[in-house]
Design a protein around this motif. Sequence first.
Motif, mmCIF file in Angstrom:
data_model
loop_
_atom_site.group_PDB
_atom_site.id
_atom_site.type_symbol
_atom_site.label_atom_id
_atom_site.label_comp_id
_atom_site.label_asym_id
_atom_site.label_seq_id
_atom_site.Cartn_x
_atom_site.Cartn_y
_atom_site.Cartn_z
ATOM 1 N N LEU A 204 -8.009 20.983 9.946
ATOM 2 C CA LEU A 204 -8.787 19.852 10.467
ATOM 3 C C LEU A 204 -9.323 18.953 9.355
ATOM 4 N N GLN A 205 -9.270 19.430 8.110
ATOM 5 C CA GLN A 205 -9.708 18.599 6.980
ATOM 6 C C GLN A 205 -8.598 17.680 6.469
ATOM 7 N N MET A 206 -7.399 17.876 6.979
ATOM 8 C CA MET A 206 -6.269 17.086 6.488
ATOM 9 C C MET A 206 -6.425 15.582 6.701
ATOM 10 N N PRO A 207 -6.963 15.120 7.861
ATOM 11 C CA PRO A 207 -7.156 13.668 8.001
ATOM 12 C C PRO A 207 -8.026 13.076 6.886
ATOM 13 N N LEU A 208 -9.077 13.782 6.515
ATOM 14 C CA LEU A 208 -9.929 13.319 5.420
ATOM 15 C C LEU A 208 -9.155 13.293 4.107
ATOM 16 N N LEU A 209 -8.415 14.365 3.847
ATOM 17 C CA LEU A 209 -7.655 14.440 2.603
ATOM 18 C C LEU A 209 -6.574 13.364 2.542
ATOM 19 N N LEU A 210 -5.849 13.202 3.633
ATOM 20 C CA LEU A 210 -4.766 12.211 3.655
ATOM 21 C C LEU A 210 -5.309 10.788 3.560
ATOM 22 N N LYS A 211 -6.430 10.539 4.193
ATOM 23 C CA LYS A 211 -7.032 9.204 4.158
ATOM 24 C C LYS A 211 -7.369 8.794 2.732
ATOM 25 N N TYR A 212 -8.069 9.641 2.022
ATOM 26 C CA TYR A 212 -8.506 9.287 0.675
ATOM 27 C C TYR A 212 -7.397 9.459 -0.351
ATOM 28 N N GLN A 213 -6.518 10.425 -0.151
ATOM 29 C CA GLN A 213 -5.391 10.593 -1.052
ATOM 30 C C GLN A 213 -4.478 9.375 -0.951
ATOM 31 N N ARG A 214 -4.231 8.904 0.272
ATOM 32 C CA ARG A 214 -3.386 7.746 0.492
ATOM 33 C C ARG A 214 -4.009 6.498 -0.110
ATOM 34 N N ALA A 215 -5.326 6.347 0.111
ATOM 35 C CA ALA A 215 -6.020 5.167 -0.397
ATOM 36 C C ALA A 215 -5.938 5.089 -1.907
ATOM 37 N N GLU A 216 -6.059 6.233 -2.579
ATOM 38 C CA GLU A 216 -6.023 6.222 -4.039
ATOM 39 C C GLU A 216 -4.611 6.022 -4.546
ATOM 40 N N ASP A 217 -3.636 6.660 -3.870
ATOM 41 C CA ASP A 217 -2.241 6.515 -4.298
ATOM 42 C C ASP A 217 -1.749 5.098 -4.119
ATOM 43 N N ASP A 218 -2.221 4.431 -3.056
ATOM 44 C CA ASP A 218 -1.780 3.074 -2.776
ATOM 45 C C ASP A 218 -2.450 2.053 -3.646
ATOM 46 N N GLY A 219 -3.446 2.482 -4.419
ATOM 47 C CA GLY A 219 -4.144 1.543 -5.289
ATOM 48 C C GLY A 219 -4.885 0.478 -4.526
ATOM 49 N N GLY A 220 -5.593 0.919 -3.458
ATOM 50 C CA GLY A 220 -6.390 -0.034 -2.711
ATOM 51 C C GLY A 220 -5.654 -0.650 -1.548
ATOM 52 N N GLY A 221 -4.617 0.075 -1.063
ATOM 53 C CA GLY A 221 -3.832 -0.460 0.040
ATOM 54 C C GLY A 221 -4.661 -0.694 1.284
ATOM 55 N N ASP A 222 -5.674 0.149 1.525
ATOM 56 C CA ASP A 222 -6.496 -0.001 2.717
ATOM 57 C C ASP A 222 -7.244 -1.318 2.695
ATOM 58 N N ALA A 223 -7.719 -1.677 1.508
ATOM 59 C CA ALA A 223 -8.467 -2.922 1.392
ATOM 60 C C ALA A 223 -7.568 -4.103 1.717
ATOM 61 N N GLY A 224 -6.292 -4.010 1.284
ATOM 62 C CA GLY A 224 -5.370 -5.094 1.568
ATOM 63 C C GLY A 224 -5.101 -5.216 3.040
ATOM 64 N N GLU A 225 -5.021 -4.057 3.741
ATOM 65 C CA GLU A 225 -4.767 -4.100 5.172
ATOM 66 C C GLU A 225 -5.976 -4.699 5.894
ATOM 67 N N ALA A 226 -7.172 -4.330 5.423
ATOM 68 C CA ALA A 226 -8.356 -4.842 6.084
ATOM 69 C C ALA A 226 -8.466 -6.351 5.935
ATOM 70 N N ALA A 227 -7.973 -6.860 4.772
ATOM 71 C CA ALA A 227 -8.038 -8.298 4.563
ATOM 72 C C ALA A 227 -7.046 -8.989 5.465
#
Length: 227
Positions: A204-227
Amino acid sequence: MNFEENPVSQTETTTKQGTSMLVDFGPIGVWIVVYNLSRMFFGDAAIYIGTGAYMIAAVIGLGYAIRVEKRFPPMLIFTTVIVLGMGTIGIILQDPIFLYLKPTIINLFYSFLILVSVALGHNVWKVFFASVFNLPEEAWTMLAVRWALWFQFLALLNEAMWRHITDSVVPESARWFAEFEISEAFWANAKLGVMVISLIFAALQMPLLLKYQRAEDDGGGDAGEAA
């Protein structure tokens, strides 16, 4: 060429993960099998026989992890030390209370170790798993606190169970609920259930891990999507 190497690499990784899980959880399986077989032939002595088998399996597992896998798992080392200490005391004194208390002590130690380390700014959970996950500090803190609370829950669960064992030496004054009664065999076999729900909690901790692992690997990809 890469196509041919990937399956081999994946197989090796899966094998290593499977071996590590066997080392970490194998002693619990040994405990359950030996306890239940001993219960059929030796009655009340089963808890001491099962504990002895668990102690041997824990030492073998730790030795395998250190010598063969070349890893020094801090949690497994501490668990083995407590298992040997409390197990030896319980067997020598022929007092199962020491054995019933063991899971409580282990889980509370893990919980307080995590919380104190977070409070001091040296997250021990990050120290243990930084080689596996690449997370920002806020994610490490959330993950650590979640596990600390989980260990407290497991300690409370063990207390609620052993205090209500009715076919052993547990005094009635130790009970929390007068109507709640379980057998020692139930408590012993519940270790398997605890292992299962702990694995579910980890999943059940995987969503948290994947969320932040993905965000760091993408180099701020989440911020780009939000924009």
